[in-house]
Design an enzyme around this catalytic site. Structure first.
Site, PDB file in Angstrom:
ATOM      1  N   TYR A  57     -16.062 -10.707  -0.298  1.00 43.55           N
ATOM      2  CA  TYR A  57     -15.778  -9.846  -1.250  1.00 43.55           C
ATOM      3  C   TYR A  57     -16.040  -8.534  -0.809  1.00 43.55           C
ATOM      4  O   TYR A  57     -16.977  -8.086  -0.517  1.00 43.55           O
ATOM      5  CB  TYR A  57     -16.472 -10.050  -2.800  1.00 43.55           C
ATOM      6  CG  TYR A  57     -15.496 -10.301  -3.886  1.00 43.55           C
ATOM      7  CD1 TYR A  57     -14.646  -9.210  -4.369  1.00 43.55           C
ATOM      8  CD2 TYR A  57     -15.575 -11.543  -4.473  1.00 43.55           C
ATOM      9  CE1 TYR A  57     -13.634  -9.656  -5.264  1.00 43.55           C
ATOM     10  CE2 TYR A  57     -14.667 -11.853  -5.516  1.00 43.55           C
ATOM     11  CZ  TYR A  57     -13.707 -10.764  -5.891  1.00 43.55           C
ATOM     12  OH  TYR A  57     -12.802 -11.286  -6.811  1.00 43.55           O
ATOM     13  N   GLU A  59     -14.205  -5.213  -2.366  1.00 44.76           N
ATOM     14  CA  GLU A  59     -13.769  -4.014  -3.166  1.00 44.76           C
ATOM     15  C   GLU A  59     -14.039  -2.696  -2.670  1.00 44.76           C
ATOM     16  O   GLU A  59     -15.282  -2.689  -2.419  1.00 44.76           O
ATOM     17  CB  GLU A  59     -14.119  -4.343  -4.723  1.00 44.76           C
ATOM     18  CG  GLU A  59     -13.462  -5.702  -5.151  1.00 44.76           C
ATOM     19  CD  GLU A  59     -13.965  -5.896  -6.794  1.00 44.76           C
ATOM     20  OE1 GLU A  59     -15.100  -5.740  -6.877  1.00 44.76           O
ATOM     21  OE2 GLU A  59     -13.216  -6.113  -7.678  1.00 44.76           O
ATOM     22  N   ASP A 210      11.195   2.048   1.752  1.00 43.28           N
ATOM     23  CA  ASP A 210      10.857   0.578   1.591  1.00 43.28           C
ATOM     24  C   ASP A 210      11.383  -0.307   2.736  1.00 43.28           C
ATOM     25  O   ASP A 210      12.694  -0.476   3.149  1.00 43.28           O
ATOM     26  CB  ASP A 210      11.349   0.061   0.427  1.00 43.28           C
ATOM     27  CG  ASP A 210      11.068  -1.684   0.300  1.00 43.28           C
ATOM     28  OD1 ASP A 210      10.414  -2.223   1.275  1.00 43.28           O
ATOM     29  OD2 ASP A 210      11.272  -1.918  -0.740  1.00 43.28           O
ATOM     30  N   THR A 236       6.542  -4.854   4.323  1.00 43.29           N
ATOM     31  CA  THR A 236       5.709  -6.324   4.084  1.00 43.29           C
ATOM     32  C   THR A 236       5.366  -6.413   5.794  1.00 43.29           C
ATOM     33  O   THR A 236       6.105  -5.885   6.680  1.00 43.29           O
ATOM     34  CB  THR A 236       6.683  -7.326   3.853  1.00 43.29           C
ATOM     35  OG1 THR A 236       7.680  -7.487   4.770  1.00 43.29           O
ATOM     36  CG2 THR A 236       7.147  -7.191   2.625  1.00 43.29           C
ATOM     37  N   LYS A 239       7.859  -9.948   7.681  1.00 38.74           N
ATOM     38  CA  LYS A 239       9.081 -10.155   7.816  1.00 38.74           C
ATOM     39  C   LYS A 239       9.415  -9.923   9.577  1.00 38.74           C
ATOM     40  O   LYS A 239       8.869 -10.711  10.274  1.00 38.74           O
ATOM     41  CB  LYS A 239      10.055  -9.311   7.071  1.00 38.74           C
ATOM     42  CG  LYS A 239       9.932  -9.733   5.730  1.00 38.74           C
ATOM     43  CD  LYS A 239      10.576  -9.017   4.517  1.00 38.74           C
ATOM     44  CE  LYS A 239      10.403  -9.591   3.087  1.00 38.74           C
ATOM     45  NZ  LYS A 239      11.032  -8.874   2.215  1.00 38.74           N
ATOM     46  N   ARG A 245       1.567 -13.052   5.743  1.00 36.20           N
ATOM     47  CA  ARG A 245       2.178 -12.719   4.556  1.00 36.20           C
ATOM     48  C   ARG A 245       1.357 -11.284   4.019  1.00 36.20           C
ATOM     49  O   ARG A 245       0.044 -11.605   3.974  1.00 36.20           O
ATOM     50  CB  ARG A 245       2.085 -13.890   3.379  1.00 36.20           C
ATOM     51  CG  ARG A 245       2.844 -15.124   3.772  1.00 36.20           C
ATOM     52  CD  ARG A 245       3.372 -15.737   2.694  1.00 36.20           C
ATOM     53  NE  ARG A 245       4.490 -15.002   1.992  1.00 36.20           N
ATOM     54  CZ  ARG A 245       5.528 -15.208   2.478  1.00 36.20           C
ATOM     55  NH1 ARG A 245       5.712 -16.086   3.737  1.00 36.20           N
ATOM     56  NH2 ARG A 245       6.435 -14.358   2.063  1.00 36.20           N
TER      57      ARG A 245
HETATM   58  C1  LIG Z   1      10.621  -8.708   0.311  1.00 32.91           C
HETATM   59  C2  LIG Z   1      10.929  -7.117   0.057  1.00 32.91           C
HETATM   60  C3  LIG Z   1       9.826  -6.860  -0.651  1.00 32.91           C
HETATM   61  C4  LIG Z   1       8.751  -7.397  -1.359  1.00 32.91           C
HETATM   62  O1  LIG Z   1       8.046  -8.200  -0.509  1.00 32.91           O
HETATM   63  P1  LIG Z   1       7.079  -9.437  -1.212  1.00 32.91           P
HETATM   64  O2  LIG Z   1       5.908  -9.574  -0.106  1.00 32.91           O
HETATM   65  O3  LIG Z   1       7.770 -10.665  -1.161  1.00 32.91           O
HETATM   66  O4  LIG Z   1       6.789  -8.915  -2.421  1.00 32.91           O
HETATM   67  C5  LIG Z   1      10.096  -5.543  -1.141  1.00 32.91           C
HETATM   68  N1  LIG Z   1      11.100  -4.653  -0.846  1.00 32.91           N
HETATM   69  C6  LIG Z   1      12.059  -5.175  -0.065  1.00 32.91           C
HETATM   70  C7  LIG Z   1      13.152  -4.250   0.299  1.00 32.91           C
HETATM   71  C8  LIG Z   1      12.132  -6.357   0.584  1.00 32.91           C
HETATM   72  O5  LIG Z   1      12.937  -7.037   1.433  1.00 32.91           O
END
Ligand SMILES: *Cc1c(COP(=O)(O)O)cnc(C)c1O
Length: 430
Positions: A57, A59, A210, A236, A239, A245
């Site tokens: 933990y 935090e 994003d 993220t 990807k 993840r």
């Molecule tokens: C995949 C994605 C997210 C969210 O990612 P998660 O890890 O699935 O919550 C946010 N914004 C965009 C543009 C995405 O493609």
């Protein structure tokens, strides 16, 4: 069977889970992984994800934790933050978001008051749920206005279905958003933060980029970087960046306190330090020059795949791709074929893709007229343009023979042979 499993020496008391892990490893190895948001992490990332750090933990942030015993954890998280700052040339990094969605919600919370207006991309034209879907909590807290794409065009010199920056400017002037969001989840063209910066500056808005999808391409120099242009960059790590993840946020030093506070205690409790260690491993891998070669290969492969799919009779949304994604409009291939049916029959053939709406799709988001395919994962497995051409032919054959079970079985075997040459996990014997 579990006696030969790569997992059974660790998991000695749960043959049911060992069998399922074996089955999933086998699925990932013997079928084509073309989901654009997926990748194959390295065995090093897998090992860090499965480490004893899950027990702790922690935090708070390095040097400011609520519980004792965090000296080593602090070093882990600092290593991850420092590597991430180096990778993107950022002033501040937060590596605690459990996901990209959490990173986005925290960024909104850091920058805005409830009820403030956000200008973001339409979901049915490529935006993400957290960009104001009625089903997402984001739309209950903030007021979203949406921009979209230019109309489709048949002129190859002037492709349509690209972000309509004039519309972004018009809507920004009309609605005076406090925040403009750039970035998408199903969009095949380069998104240049500088175009949005110019608009945000004209209306005094903040800019968030994003980068969930292109983060790895940006890290590898195959996509322009929004860092230093946008006020906040969220993404993220799983990807194109090819880590575990999770999510991350980059920002300028003057926003660091607000961003950190919005993640913890604003949105999350204890961070997942095993995931943060795995992020650190992935960031180190992305700092290696070989990752830049990978990122450029991902884009080259997407181009090869797009061209070969076009030759099979599919229409390419926005006329092609600049990144790792290809969006197919199935209607030119077969007016009757829905995205849902195509996804299902391709699954039977061992080709894993997802259905996707195309701009102005007459079918529902559950049925759709399109498919989204991506090259990040199979490029990691070592595939190149020749294999992309082969994949396009296999997809065309599968969808043309979708009512012929024997033909689908034959294709399934050919897919397994192709995948056998490009094993993503040669070190995991099974
Ligand atoms: C995949 C994605 C997210 C969210 O990612 P998660 O890890 O699935 O919550 C946010 N914004 C965009 C543009 C995405 O493609």
């Amino acid at each position: 069977m579990s006696g030969t499993s790569p997992f059974s020496s660790w998991i000695t008391n749960d043959p049911e889970i060992v069998r399922l892990l074996d089955d999933e490893l086998n699925r990932q190895r013997t079928t084509l992984q073309l989901i654009a948001s997926e990748n194959f992490t390295s065995p090093a990332v897998l090992a860090a994800s499965g480490s004893v750090l899950t027990n702790k933990y922690s935090e708070g942030y390095p040097g400011r934790r609520y519980y004792g015993g965090n000296q080593i954890i602090d070093e882990v998280e600092d290593l991850a933050r420092n590597r991430l700052k180096e990778l993107f040339g950022a002033e501040h990094a937060n590596v605690q978001p459990h996901s990209g969605a959490n990173a986005n919600v925290a960024a909104y919370q850091a920058l805005l008051e409830p009820g403030d207006t956000i200008l973001a991309m339409r979901l049915d034209q490529g935006g993400h749920l957290t960009h104001g879907s009625p089903a997402s909590i984001t739309s209950k807290i903030w007021n979203f206005v949406s921009y979209g794409l230019t109309p489709a065009s048949s002129d190859p010199e002037l492709p349509g279905e690209i972000v309509d920056l004039n519309q972004v400017l018009d809507l920004a002037k009309q609605h005076r958003p406090k925040l403009i969001v750039a970035g998408a989840t199903a969009y095949t063209r380069t998104i240049d933060a500088k175009d949005y910066r110019a608009i945000a500056d004209q209306v005094g808005a903040l800019l968030m980029f994003d980068a969930a999808h292109p983060a790895g391409l940006i890290a590898g120099g195959a996509h322009p970087s929004p860092v230093g242009v946008a006020d906040v960059v969220t993404f993220t790590t799983h990807k194109t960046l090819r880590g575990p993840r999770g999510g991350a946020i980059l920002c300028r030093e003057d926003l660091a306190k607000a961003i950190d506070g919005a993640i913890f205690p604003g949105l999350q409790g204890g961070p997942l330090e095993h995931a943060i260690a795995a992020k650190a491993v992935a960031f180190k891998e992305a700092l290696d020059p070989r990752f830049s070669a990978y990122a450029h290969q991902v884009v080259a492969n997407a181009n090869a795949l797009a061209q070969a799919l076009e030759a099979e009779g599919f229409r390419l949304v926005s006329g092609g791709t600049d990144n790792h994604i290809v969006l197919l409009d199935l209607r030119t291939f077969d007016e009757e074929l829905t995205g849902k049916e195509a996804q299902e029959v391709l699954d039977h053939a061992g080709i894993t893709v997802n259905r996707n709406t195309v701009p102005d799709d007459p079918r529902s988001p559950f049925v759709t007229s399109g498919l989204r395919v991506g090259t990040a994962a199979e490029t990691t497995a070592g595939m190149g343009p020749e294999q992309m051409a082969e994949i396009a032919r296999l997809m065309g054959r599968t969808l043309r023979s979708r009512h012929d079970d024997a033909a689908i079985r034959t294709i399934r075997e050919e897919v397994a042979v192709l995948c056998g040459t490009f094993d993503p996990y040669p070190s995991l014997s099974n």
